[in-house]
Design a protein around this motif. Structure first.
Motif, PDB file in Angstrom:
ATOM      1  N   LEU A   1       0.830  -1.203   0.000  1.00 54.15           N
ATOM      2  CA  LEU A   1       0.000   0.000   0.000  1.00 54.15           C
ATOM      3  C   LEU A   1       0.869   1.259   0.000  1.00 54.15           C
ATOM      4  CD1 LEU A   1      -2.797  -1.177   2.453  1.00 54.15           C
ATOM      5  CD2 LEU A   1      -2.848  -1.109  -0.048  1.00 54.15           C
ATOM      6  N   PHE A   2       1.967   1.202   0.754  1.00 51.31           N
ATOM      7  CA  PHE A   2       2.899   2.332   0.830  1.00 51.31           C
ATOM      8  C   PHE A   2       3.499   2.622  -0.555  1.00 51.31           C
ATOM      9  CE2 PHE A   2       7.352   3.719   1.632  1.00 51.31           C
ATOM     10  CZ  PHE A   2       7.083   4.929   2.256  1.00 51.31           C
ATOM     11  N   PHE A   3       4.056   1.579  -1.187  1.00 54.92           N
ATOM     12  CA  PHE A   3       4.598   1.750  -2.537  1.00 54.92           C
ATOM     13  C   PHE A   3       3.506   2.161  -3.504  1.00 54.92           C
ATOM     14  CE2 PHE A   3       8.058  -1.261  -1.208  1.00 54.92           C
ATOM     15  CZ  PHE A   3       9.057  -0.327  -1.293  1.00 54.92           C
ATOM     16  N   GLY A   4       2.330   1.575  -3.318  1.00 52.97           N
ATOM     17  CA  GLY A   4       1.200   1.875  -4.197  1.00 52.97           C
ATOM     18  C   GLY A   4       0.904   3.361  -4.187  1.00 52.97           C
ATOM     19  N   VAL A   5       0.707   3.917  -2.988  1.00 54.50           N
ATOM     20  CA  VAL A   5       0.348   5.336  -2.892  1.00 54.50           C
ATOM     21  C   VAL A   5       1.464   6.206  -3.472  1.00 54.50           C
ATOM     22  CG1 VAL A   5      -0.087   7.236  -1.299  1.00 54.50           C
ATOM     23  CG2 VAL A   5      -1.207   5.020  -0.933  1.00 54.50           C
ATOM     24  N   LEU A   6       2.717   5.944  -3.053  1.00 53.01           N
ATOM     25  CA  LEU A   6       3.830   6.783  -3.509  1.00 53.01           C
ATOM     26  C   LEU A   6       4.017   6.711  -5.020  1.00 53.01           C
ATOM     27  CD1 LEU A   6       6.727   6.471  -0.921  1.00 53.01           C
ATOM     28  CD2 LEU A   6       5.165   8.365  -1.307  1.00 53.01           C
ATOM     29  N   THR A   7       3.948   5.484  -5.575  1.00 50.65           N
ATOM     30  CA  THR A   7       4.243   5.361  -7.001  1.00 50.65           C
ATOM     31  C   THR A   7       3.075   5.829  -7.866  1.00 50.65           C
ATOM     32  OG1 THR A   7       3.552   3.040  -7.077  1.00 50.65           O
ATOM     33  CG2 THR A   7       5.870   3.475  -6.652  1.00 50.65           C
ATOM     34  N   VAL A   8       1.844   5.670  -7.388  1.00 48.57           N
ATOM     35  CA  VAL A   8       0.716   6.180  -8.173  1.00 48.57           C
ATOM     36  C   VAL A   8       0.776   7.704  -8.210  1.00 48.57           C
ATOM     37  CG1 VAL A   8      -1.787   6.401  -8.306  1.00 48.57           C
ATOM     38  CG2 VAL A   8      -0.780   4.177  -7.834  1.00 48.57           C
ATOM     39  N   VAL A   9       0.950   8.324  -7.037  1.00 49.65           N
ATOM     40  CA  VAL A   9       1.047   9.783  -6.993  1.00 49.65           C
ATOM     41  C   VAL A   9       2.246  10.255  -7.831  1.00 49.65           C
ATOM     42  CG1 VAL A   9       1.514  11.759  -5.495  1.00 49.65           C
ATOM     43  CG2 VAL A   9      -0.131  10.019  -4.781  1.00 49.65           C
ATOM     44  N   GLY A  10       3.387   9.584  -7.633  1.00 53.85           N
ATOM     45  CA  GLY A  10       4.601   9.950  -8.375  1.00 53.85           C
ATOM     46  C   GLY A  10       4.410   9.852  -9.876  1.00 53.85           C
ATOM     47  N   SER A  11       3.726   8.779 -10.336  1.00 57.83           N
ATOM     48  CA  SER A  11       3.572   8.604 -11.780  1.00 57.83           C
ATOM     49  C   SER A  11       2.671   9.685 -12.368  1.00 57.83           C
ATOM     50  CB  SER A  11       3.051   7.205 -12.108  1.00 57.83           C
ATOM     51  OG  SER A  11       1.748   7.030 -11.611  1.00 57.83           O
ATOM     52  N   PHE A  12       1.766  10.249 -11.567  1.00 54.41           N
ATOM     53  CA  PHE A  12       0.947  11.362 -12.067  1.00 54.41           C
ATOM     54  C   PHE A  12       1.749  12.659 -12.091  1.00 54.41           C
ATOM     55  CE2 PHE A  12      -3.440  10.265 -12.929  1.00 54.41           C
ATOM     56  CZ  PHE A  12      -3.454   8.937 -12.553  1.00 54.41           C
ATOM     57  N   LEU A  13       2.539  12.878 -11.036  1.00 56.17           N
ATOM     58  CA  LEU A  13       3.332  14.109 -10.977  1.00 56.17           C
ATOM     59  C   LEU A  13       4.332  14.161 -12.129  1.00 56.17           C
ATOM     60  CD1 LEU A  13       3.963  14.543  -7.141  1.00 56.17           C
ATOM     61  CD2 LEU A  13       2.333  15.723  -8.622  1.00 56.17           C
ATOM     62  N   VAL A  14       4.852  12.996 -12.542  1.00 52.23           N
ATOM     63  CA  VAL A  14       5.799  12.962 -13.653  1.00 52.23           C
ATOM     64  C   VAL A  14       5.066  12.813 -14.988  1.00 52.23           C
ATOM     65  CG1 VAL A  14       7.778  11.735 -14.635  1.00 52.23           C
ATOM     66  CG2 VAL A  14       7.572  11.978 -12.161  1.00 52.23           C
TER      67      VAL A  14
ATOM     68  N   THR B   1      12.361   3.944  -9.364  1.00 48.52           N
ATOM     69  CA  THR B   1      12.347   3.024 -10.500  1.00 48.52           C
ATOM     70  C   THR B   1      10.922   2.775 -10.993  1.00 48.52           C
ATOM     71  OG1 THR B   1      14.261   1.932  -9.526  1.00 48.52           O
ATOM     72  CG2 THR B   1      13.109   0.753 -11.280  1.00 48.52           C
ATOM     73  N   ILE B   2      10.017   2.492 -10.064  1.00 43.81           N
ATOM     74  CA  ILE B   2       8.638   2.193 -10.465  1.00 43.81           C
ATOM     75  C   ILE B   2       7.980   3.431 -11.069  1.00 43.81           C
ATOM     76  CG2 ILE B   2       6.372   1.401  -9.659  1.00 43.81           C
ATOM     77  CD1 ILE B   2       7.792  -0.261  -7.542  1.00 43.81           C
ATOM     78  N   VAL B   3       8.288   4.604 -10.505  1.00 40.70           N
ATOM     79  CA  VAL B   3       7.713   5.838 -11.063  1.00 40.70           C
ATOM     80  C   VAL B   3       8.223   6.054 -12.489  1.00 40.70           C
ATOM     81  CG1 VAL B   3       7.718   8.363 -10.872  1.00 40.70           C
ATOM     82  CG2 VAL B   3       7.228   6.961  -8.867  1.00 40.70           C
ATOM     83  N   TRP B   4       9.530   5.819 -12.713  1.00 40.83           N
ATOM     84  CA  TRP B   4      10.070   5.971 -14.072  1.00 40.83           C
ATOM     85  C   TRP B   4       9.323   5.055 -15.031  1.00 40.83           C
ATOM     86  CZ3 TRP B   4      12.515   2.678 -17.608  1.00 40.83           C
ATOM     87  CH2 TRP B   4      13.077   3.317 -18.719  1.00 40.83           C
ATOM     88  N   LYS B   5       9.138   3.819 -14.595  1.00 41.33           N
ATOM     89  CA  LYS B   5       8.526   2.809 -15.465  1.00 41.33           C
ATOM     90  C   LYS B   5       7.049   3.113 -15.744  1.00 41.33           C
ATOM     91  CE  LYS B   5       7.864  -1.466 -17.136  1.00 41.33           C
ATOM     92  NZ  LYS B   5       7.621  -1.223 -18.530  1.00 41.33           N
ATOM     93  N   THR B   6       6.316   3.623 -14.763  1.00 40.39           N
ATOM     94  CA  THR B   6       4.860   3.703 -14.900  1.00 40.39           C
ATOM     95  C   THR B   6       4.346   5.085 -15.305  1.00 40.39           C
ATOM     96  OG1 THR B   6       4.660   4.128 -12.533  1.00 40.39           O
ATOM     97  CG2 THR B   6       4.412   1.844 -13.255  1.00 40.39           C
TER      98      THR B   6
END
Lengths: 310, 281
Positions: free
Chosen positions: A91-104, A182-187
């Motif tokens: 859930l922690f990675f989920g929230v951070l990477t979903v938000v991050g992927s939108f910001l990028v 890494t996950i934010v870059w990918k997604t």
């Protein structure tokens, strides 16, 4: 239901009745192969998983047999600290990477939408992270984050931000940050693609009219473009959330290289290890049902959104 | 999209230029860094500050990729599995998508929701039961062990993409063909299919990329070395404690080349197809 098109096509109807099977039969025949493949390969195994979660099945202890234990493994799961940790990590990675992927992703889409001679190159740059195999993405970033010779360390030292190379993968907090990056870059690409589709659907006249009325670009972005992107953003958000919950490949590659394993273990990785490394198929099935329940919760939101949008 | 460029202040121009360069550098850099790593020697890598360019072109790592593991075989396996699962998925998805977009089916909305729901199965939850299924059918270490699940896993997205495309083709065109004496099938093959070629290409690329990239099932079902795919193959160069990075980088570059080529060739059509299908789906 199907929209009646303007053409009532009167002469076509008798034709169809004369020489072709009824529409119902045709539909069944056309849909059958897809239904067969989906049910055989996805639905049937999922139902098997539900059943397996009620039986003990440990290959490491063949003496136990495969007794029916009801919900005992579910009780075990809720008392399992490793499950708790994996769920929290997910859930922690989920929230951070979903938000991050939108910001990028949103700025990426805006950049790729800009008319420019570099548009083709920009599109490839946008697609590349999305199309890159996740395992390979994990390997590449593990190398970029290498604690001795990694290029990220090099850039940070050269710019004077840090004095000494950081041991990214062997420092728990930094390993988590490295994996999120890494996950934010990918997604982010995925978000950017959907947003790009939304941007292309916005008539240029709207922003031009705002321009004439003296709106700044920032104003027209927040007042016109962003609201019109809402449906695209919602679709991207739901699909990103589901894939975030199920993330496996990148954490799996990172864990091979990082001693901070507990902090990086997602639910997907824990299920994999329970089944393949500990050979505890019964408990793995129970964990799988839990993961599926989390995915389903997100799906329910999606279905509500689709229904609401009609 | 050849509209006249809007008037820009120098600041805006700089902003756009900055955004575009950030996108291009950010997207390409990790891949380019792997290419650079792959032509360096182990000695050149172990320098800090980092030596950015290799002192000489050194392709020995590429040769070693093929001698240390049967990587040509991995590549052939991936190509076979990805192509066949693409064909299977499209052959199955196209009729279904046609039915969902063209025929008067009761509960069409429900069926589409079910298709979406199928795209949300966590693969890792299917690992053990699918493994048993494949073992029961004596399919482990075979191409169908991967082709069947890959086609099934990509089927929902292929169907949704094709539904969006078929729906965008005016029904009047088919009606006209049928008035002219064509059968429904004739209208499908001569009118609808040629017009939906961009949609088919998009769907096919989606399936191919998904199949080429899949790791978990390939790792677990095809454990014999001669049946490995490239996504698993690239992980086989790392030792217990050692990471021969130049070698891994070379393997990564080879494994990624087909994806990069596909994206470069089809980028225009693919982005158009994805954006048309994605938002509606």
């Amino acid at each position: 239901m199907a929209l009646p098109s303007q053409s009532t096509s009167l002469p076509a109807k008798p034709h169809r009745f004369r020489r072709e099977p009824s529409e119902g039969w045709l539909a069944v025949m056309l849909l059958a192969p897809a239904a067969l493949l989906l049910c055989g390969i996805l639905l049937f195994p999922m139902i098997t998983t539900l059943r397996d979660s009620l039986f003990v099945n440990k290959l490491t202890e063949p003496g136990l047999g495969t007794p029916f234990v009801g919900f005992q493994q579910y009780v075990q799961m809720f008392g399992d600290p490793r499950f708790g940790q994996a769920l929290r990590n997910t859930l922690f990675f989920g929230v951070l990477t979903v938000v991050g992927s939108f910001l990028v992703g949103i700025p990426m889409a805006l950049a790729a939408h800009t008319p420019s001679r570099l548009r083709g190159l920009a599109r490839v740059a946008l697609l590349l992270p999305w199309a890159m195999p996740p395992v390979i993405t994990g390997l590449i970033f593990a190398w970029l984050f290498n604690g001795q010779y990694g290029v990220f360390n090099d850039l940070l030292v050269r710019t004077g931000i840090i004095q000494e190379p950081l041991r990214w993968l062997s420092t728990p907090g930094l390993a988590v940050a490295a994996m999120v990056i890494t996950i934010v870059w990918k997604t982010s690409s995925f978000v950017a693609l959907i947003v790009l589709g939304g941007l292309q659907g916005i008539p240029r006249e709207l922003t031009e009219a705002a321009d004439v009325d003296g709106a700044t670009r920032v104003q027209s972005f927040f007042r016109i473009i962003l609201p019109m992107l809402a449906p695209s953003l919602a679709v991207a958000f739901i699909f990103r959330s589901i894939s975030a919950v199920q993330v496996f490949d990148i954490p799996y590659t990172f864990i091979q290289q990082a001693p901070a394993q507990g902090l990086l273990e997602t639910l997907g990785v824990y299920i994999y290890r329970t089944s393949i490394e500990f050979l505890d198929f019964g408990y793995a099935a129970t964990l799988s049902v839990a993961l599926f329940a989390v995915s389903l919760a997100v799906t329910a939101v999606y279905v509500r959104f689709v229904r609401g949008g009609d | 999209m050849e509209d006249a460029p809007p008037r820009l202040t120098p600041l805006e121009r700089a902003g756009r230029w900055l955004g575009l360069s950030a996108l291009i550098i950010g997207g390409f850099f990790p891949f380019i860094w792997m290419v650079l790593t792959s032509i360096k020697t182990e000695g050149e890598l172990q320098k800090f500050p980092v030596q950015y360019l290799p002192s000489a072109l050194n392709f020995a790592n590429y040769a070693q990729v093929f001698t240390e593991q049967p990587f040509a075989r991995f590549f052939f396996n991936s190509l076979t599995v990805s192509l066949l699962s693409t064909v299977l998925a499209i052959v199955v998805a196209a009729p279904a998508a046609y039915a969902l977009s063209r025929l008067n089916i009761r509960g069409r909305g429900v069926l589409l929701t079910v298709v979406v729901a199928f795209s949300m199965f966590p693969v890792v939850s299917l690992l053990v039961p699918l493994f048993r299924l494949m073992r029961g059918a004596s399919l482990l270490n075979s191409y169908p062990a991967l082709i069947l699940p890959y086609a099934a896993l990509s089927l929902p997205v292929a169907i949704l993409t094709l539904v969006a495309f078929f729906s965008s083709i005016p029904r009047d065109l088919e009606a006209a063909a049928m008035v002219d004496g064509s059968t429904r099938f004739g209208a499908l093959t001569r009118v609808v299919l040629p017009l939906s070629a961009p949609g088919v290409v998009t769907a096919a690329l989606l399936v191919f990329v998904n199949s080429w990239n899949e790791f978990l099932l390939a790792l677990s079902f095809n454990t014999r070395l001669s049946m490995r795919t490239v996504s698993v193959g690239v992980t086989l160069y790392q030792g217990e404690f050692a990471f021969p990075w130049p070698l891994i980088a070379a393997a990564v570059v080879i494994a990624t080349v087909p994806i990069v080529v596909l994206i470069a060739v089809f980028q225009k059509r693919f982005v158009a197809g994805l954006t048309a299908g994605g938002v509606k789906a």
